[in-house]
Design a protein around this motif. Structure first.
Motif, PDB file in Angstrom:
ATOM      1  N   VAL A 161     -42.625 -68.656 -47.990  1.00 44.42           N
ATOM      2  CA  VAL A 161     -42.413 -68.225 -49.515  1.00 44.42           C
ATOM      3  C   VAL A 161     -43.501 -68.991 -50.316  1.00 44.42           C
ATOM      4  CG1 VAL A 161     -40.836 -67.646 -51.261  1.00 44.42           C
ATOM      5  CG2 VAL A 161     -40.063 -67.900 -48.659  1.00 44.42           C
ATOM      6  N   ALA A 180     -37.585 -59.951 -50.168  1.00 47.29           N
ATOM      7  CA  ALA A 180     -38.404 -59.198 -50.859  1.00 47.29           C
ATOM      8  C   ALA A 180     -37.645 -58.693 -52.032  1.00 47.29           C
ATOM      9  CB  ALA A 180     -38.860 -57.842 -50.045  1.00 47.29           C
ATOM     10  N   GLN A 191     -37.572 -60.830 -55.053  1.00 45.45           N
ATOM     11  CA  GLN A 191     -38.868 -61.636 -55.470  1.00 45.45           C
ATOM     12  C   GLN A 191     -38.967 -61.664 -57.058  1.00 45.45           C
ATOM     13  OE1 GLN A 191     -42.253 -59.902 -53.714  1.00 45.45           O
ATOM     14  NE2 GLN A 191     -43.869 -60.992 -54.651  1.00 45.45           N
ATOM     15  N   ASP A 192     -38.662 -60.556 -57.795  1.00 41.42           N
ATOM     16  CA  ASP A 192     -38.834 -60.583 -59.151  1.00 41.42           C
ATOM     17  C   ASP A 192     -38.189 -61.630 -59.962  1.00 41.42           C
ATOM     18  OD1 ASP A 192     -40.892 -58.562 -58.911  1.00 41.42           O
ATOM     19  OD2 ASP A 192     -39.334 -56.945 -59.538  1.00 41.42           O
ATOM     20  N   ARG A 226     -45.803 -64.370 -52.906  1.00 45.57           N
ATOM     21  CA  ARG A 226     -45.736 -63.356 -51.942  1.00 45.57           C
ATOM     22  C   ARG A 226     -45.148 -64.116 -50.738  1.00 45.57           C
ATOM     23  NH1 ARG A 226     -50.763 -65.805 -52.234  1.00 45.57           N
ATOM     24  NH2 ARG A 226     -51.718 -66.569 -50.068  1.00 45.57           N
ATOM     25  N   LEU A 227     -44.772 -63.400 -49.636  1.00 41.22           N
ATOM     26  CA  LEU A 227     -44.370 -63.979 -48.254  1.00 41.22           C
ATOM     27  C   LEU A 227     -45.336 -63.718 -47.403  1.00 41.22           C
ATOM     28  CD1 LEU A 227     -40.870 -61.850 -48.597  1.00 41.22           C
ATOM     29  CD2 LEU A 227     -41.282 -64.391 -48.935  1.00 41.22           C
TER      30      LEU A 227
END
Lengths: 440, 440
Positions: free
Chosen positions: B287, B345, B348-349, B355-356
């Protein structure tokens, strides 16, 4: 809401493709607004394959363990069927005989159903789901051991569940279109029978018609469960097994279309020939020179009963006045013959009979139909037809709705065909509705 | 009287011939004067074949029905084994997980054992009979549904039963001679380890040694069950898994010969290298750019825990002072990777990471042994050996008795061989008794 119990045999769930097709039929029944309980056999030849495996590790496997082994068969088919139904968007839950509350005696390999306590099945239906139940198996009342009900007994599971749940109909799906007036492989002009009474179906099953198991018909009669025997490969109607009173109830419930004449009583007082059944699975034992005194026959058949051997026909010849001795012949399943011969040999000195004769090259041909007893011409016409076909009769046995003959094994086909013809059962000579018959 | 629990895996009961051989071994144990409880897996590839069948009827079978299906596998093998034993003149009774009192959570497919209530097993032993129990399966406490414990969990069933019954030893039969200092396919000079502690065996199992299931070792340690891992194809001693105190008890009971040094404490304060394990079944997720503030790591791993994903190694890099962000890498089973990526995912926000990254071309190589923490030279020597083999290290993780490295998948063999050599584990350089190691 109406409740339909459906039973699918091994050939109907032989592989993944078959299971998916059966799932579609079950879902269609559910979507038509019925509650559905499904009883399923093991896939195709699974049971035989498991028996083969058992033979490979032990020539005489303990019955408890054989039951444990064989019950794996339905476990596999029922879980797969529940998955296939889930894949079509309906919820289905599978239950072993034990989970479904099939309580039996503890006689491994041929247990009898004592009671059904279908609490989990009812709950599953109340949840709106489809219940799948393993046929052929249960759990013993006293010892809580896994039992099997014996060969072909999934039909019995289905009828017993239908009775316990008060189902509107028990549909038995098979690979033929229903019950026929004779085995179509022997008599190509044999016809499907739209409806047959419990009593006649019982005689049919007892005389070798293989489409329904004897115990299942006995159970259905005792609890007035209407059975619809039909093909899982078509949507055509098959054969209804029920008495007129029960058929009237089915027609009223609207759960299925029933043959229009199925709950009329038919032409009273006229003999109605149902069909011709045959059986090549029996052997004949003759006890020669039994002292002709009270209790000897009872001694012989008590001995056989103690060995749990089911006897079929029994014929005792007229006693020879000069000798004071008589001969007793009986037929029984070939599979039990060796055990019966051994049991009888052990009481030879005690009973004082001369010797035992054994013949397994026999076949039984039976004519079934209502009103025979009061129409003596029926038996005579049967004997005449068989004689004209050049077939020698070895034994005769009759009941109120049946005449059975034992003949040479090689003469069975000729005797069946001759009788079928003599009683106008062939398709081009007979009315659309014929009561009674034989399947394969 | 002493009580021995024996567990036979699928390859030991692959066909009728194998089952007969296993039956002989069981009967020999019984005749040596021990009570015997046997836990058995499904025959050979049965479980995989049943899974294939399920796939053929449904791409996503309901877990309840999958458990119902898969449990047919042990039902078949246990009944056959009981028959084979009966054929040798001993009485054996087979029991499903449910009948044996294996009570579990109701998490289908990976249920956990809550309790064992082995009333019927005890009764069977009291009757002088051998009890056969299906591995891998149980019944859920609340819903009374059939459950499975997950892949390879028959070992756990055996150890749990041994604990509940107070068995003197739990013998795990397999197709290798025991636990080795490294996978013999990679390091031909690897040696069998006569005895290893629970803690070291736990690290071995967690790091990829496949001979024993992790949960089974955890269970054995908690209940002090001595495990003897050995081959079903020979009578040679294998590897004892137990702490010295437990081994002392085994030696006293006389139930088996144990390695003479197995309950001595060894050279205190010296690091004792057990073996080298490896694992190619994991993937690495990174991550990238996680805001460096309190609670972000917790948020990420809570999300993964809620999705029931087991995380292995976790490494967080030093936070970049300029950016205020950090990278978090972790390894997990490849089978769970897709689900983990999806779960991350979705947050994420919320978490605000950049990103991953995903990498499944990795392998893990672990050095296991007591006394590492207090001997800092061990890790250095491990890194040095791996570097000299030209292998780049991607991640490092340590425990008190283990150092694990993540390397490129293609470098695993070279790293294992280099470490095995560097710590003098090769057969021609090492003492007869080595504590710890890896099987295959």
């Amino acid at each position: 809401m109406s409740l339909v119990v459906q039973k699918y045999g091994g050939s109907s769930v032989a592989d993944a493709q078959c299971i998916k097709r059966v799932a579609q039929r079950i879902v269609a029944t559910k979507k038509a607004g019925h509650d559905v309980v499904v009883v399923v056999s093991a896939m195709g030849d699974t049971t035989d394959e498991l028996r083969d495996l058992a033979q490979q590790v032990s020539p005489l496997p303990p019955p408890r363990e054989l039951d444990m082994l064989l019950t794996a068969g339905e476990r596999i088919s029922m879980a797969l069927l529940a998955m296939a139904i889930a894949n079509l968007g309906q919820t289905a839950k599978s239950y072993t005989g034990s989970q479904a509350g099939v309580i039996t005696t503890n006689h491994h390999g041929r247990a009898k159903i004592i009671d059904i306590t279908p609490g989990r099945i009812r709950q599953t239906l109340d949840e709106g789901a489809i219940a799948i139940v393993a046929g052929f198996q249960g759990v013993s009342q006293d010892t809580k051991e896994i039992t099997t009900l014996g060969r072909g007994a999934s039909d019995t599971t289905a009828v017993a569940l239908a009775a316990a749940l008060g189902a509107d109909v028990c549909e038995i799906y098979t690979d033929v279109d229903g019950v026929f007036t004779a085995d179509p492989r022997i008599v190509p002009t044999a016809r499907r029978i739209p409806q047959i009474s419990y009593a006649e179906m019982l005689e049919m099953a007892a005389c070798g018609a293989k489409v329904l198991h004897l115990r299942c018909v006995e159970y259905a009669r005792r609890y007035s469960v209407p059975i619809h025997v039909r093909s899982s490969f078509s949507t055509k109607p098959g054969t209804w097994v029920a008495d007129p009173e029960v058929m009237r109830k089915v027609a009223t419930s609207g759960v299925a279309d029933v043959p229009s004449r199925s709950f009329e009583e038919g032409e009273m007082e006229q003999p109605i020939i149902s069909g011709v059944a045959h059986d090549r699975s029996e052997a004949k034992i003759t006890v020669v020179g039994v002292p002709d005194k009270v209790g000897e026959a009872a001694r012989i058949f008590t001995t056989l009963a103690d060995a749990e051997i089911n006897i079929d026909m029994i014929v005792q010849n007229v006693s020879g006045v000069a000798t004071g001795r008589t001969d007793i012949s009986f037929t029984l399943p070939r599979a039990d013959a060796q055990q019966a011969m051994a049991a009888l040999a052990r009481i030879q000195d005690e009973v004082g009979f001369e010797r035992l004769l054994y013949d397994d090259r026999i076949g039984k041909v039976s004519l079934i139909g209502a009103g025979m007893r009061t129409n003596p011409g029926v038996a005579a016409r049967f004997f005449q037809a068989v004689a004209e076909a050049g077939v020698n009769i070895e034994m005769i046995s009759t009941s109120e709705i049946r005449v059975s003959l034992v003949v040479d094994e090689d003469d069975v086909d000729a005797a069946v065909a001759a009788a079928h013809r003599a009683f106008d059962l062939d398709a081009d000579q007979v009315e659309a509705v014929v009561y009674g018959g034989t399947g394969r």
